[in-house]
Design a protein around this motif. Sequence first.
Motif, PDB file in Angstrom:
ATOM      1  N   SER A  72      38.886  -0.362 -83.169  1.00 38.35           N
ATOM      2  CA  SER A  72      38.061  -1.053 -84.162  1.00 38.35           C
ATOM      3  C   SER A  72      36.923  -0.154 -84.634  1.00 38.35           C
ATOM      4  O   SER A  72      36.617  -0.095 -85.831  1.00 38.35           O
ATOM      5  CB  SER A  72      37.511  -2.340 -83.543  1.00 38.35           C
ATOM      6  OG  SER A  72      36.742  -3.052 -84.454  1.00 38.35           O
ATOM      7  N   LEU A  73      36.319   0.569 -83.712  1.00 36.46           N
ATOM      8  CA  LEU A  73      35.245   1.507 -84.059  1.00 36.46           C
ATOM      9  C   LEU A  73      35.786   2.640 -84.928  1.00 36.46           C
ATOM     10  O   LEU A  73      35.194   2.993 -85.948  1.00 36.46           O
ATOM     11  CB  LEU A  73      34.600   2.065 -82.786  1.00 36.46           C
ATOM     12  CG  LEU A  73      33.486   3.082 -82.959  1.00 36.46           C
ATOM     13  CD1 LEU A  73      32.312   2.486 -83.719  1.00 36.46           C
ATOM     14  CD2 LEU A  73      33.028   3.591 -81.602  1.00 36.46           C
ATOM     15  N   ILE A  74      36.927   3.196 -84.551  1.00 36.00           N
ATOM     16  CA  ILE A  74      37.555   4.280 -85.322  1.00 36.00           C
ATOM     17  C   ILE A  74      37.892   3.793 -86.727  1.00 36.00           C
ATOM     18  O   ILE A  74      37.633   4.489 -87.719  1.00 36.00           O
ATOM     19  CB  ILE A  74      38.810   4.812 -84.593  1.00 36.00           C
ATOM     20  CG1 ILE A  74      38.404   5.552 -83.323  1.00 36.00           C
ATOM     21  CG2 ILE A  74      39.651   5.694 -85.512  1.00 36.00           C
ATOM     22  CD1 ILE A  74      39.566   5.861 -82.381  1.00 36.00           C
ATOM     23  N   ASP A  75      38.462   2.591 -86.823  1.00 33.72           N
ATOM     24  CA  ASP A  75      38.829   2.036 -88.128  1.00 33.72           C
ATOM     25  C   ASP A  75      37.595   1.796 -88.999  1.00 33.72           C
ATOM     26  O   ASP A  75      37.619   2.062 -90.201  1.00 33.72           O
ATOM     27  CB  ASP A  75      39.608   0.727 -87.968  1.00 33.72           C
ATOM     28  CG  ASP A  75      40.988   0.931 -87.356  1.00 33.72           C
ATOM     29  OD1 ASP A  75      41.472   2.083 -87.322  1.00 33.72           O
ATOM     30  OD2 ASP A  75      41.582  -0.072 -86.905  1.00 33.72           O
ATOM     31  N   ALA A  76      36.519   1.299 -88.388  1.00 37.55           N
ATOM     32  CA  ALA A  76      35.284   1.062 -89.145  1.00 37.55           C
ATOM     33  C   ALA A  76      34.735   2.378 -89.687  1.00 37.55           C
ATOM     34  O   ALA A  76      34.309   2.456 -90.843  1.00 37.55           O
ATOM     35  CB  ALA A  76      34.253   0.360 -88.272  1.00 37.55           C
TER      36      ALA A  76
END
Length: 179
Positions: free
Chosen positions: A106-110
């Motif tokens: 989720s952090l990488i995607d954000a």
Amino acid sequence: ERQLKEAQVKTEGAQRAKLVADTAKIISENKGTILDPNTAEGRKQLALNKGQIDQVGNILNSGNMKTAVGPNVFSRFGGLRNIFRPGAANFIGDVEQLRSQLNLQSLIDAKARGATFGALSDQELQVLSNSATKIGAWTVKDKNGNVTGYKVKESDFKKVLDKINNFAKLDYVYRGGSP
């Protein structure tokens, strides 16, 4: 009745052919990218996706779900039941590992969508965590902050795991894995 069955078979065949054609198109459009299973990075991503599918499957099929998941203390018994069934600790560990992987993704995607983060506060990290899966909102912790179970009905817990697994399978196929 026979005509109906023949029509259903024909429709399913057409749907399958469209899915195969769409998959072939996506694969050809992504040659040489991270989505290409013929590149080193593509193979790595494919292996990670397959690992996540297997991990969720193992969690879903674990006989220890009853020891850690339930709407009240009597249905999961927290740490007390963990003493008598050490498999519960393994189950919780597997779920928490999956949650961590989803939080990281989720952090990488954000960040890929342009979000910039300085040092993340605990609250910001919790928001990201909750955007990845509902499981974090269901955790029950002891006084030391260790997860002892999940306060939710087993059926709801399984639905979330099924959803995670279905998205992992879709991503796996999207990246070129065999359906």
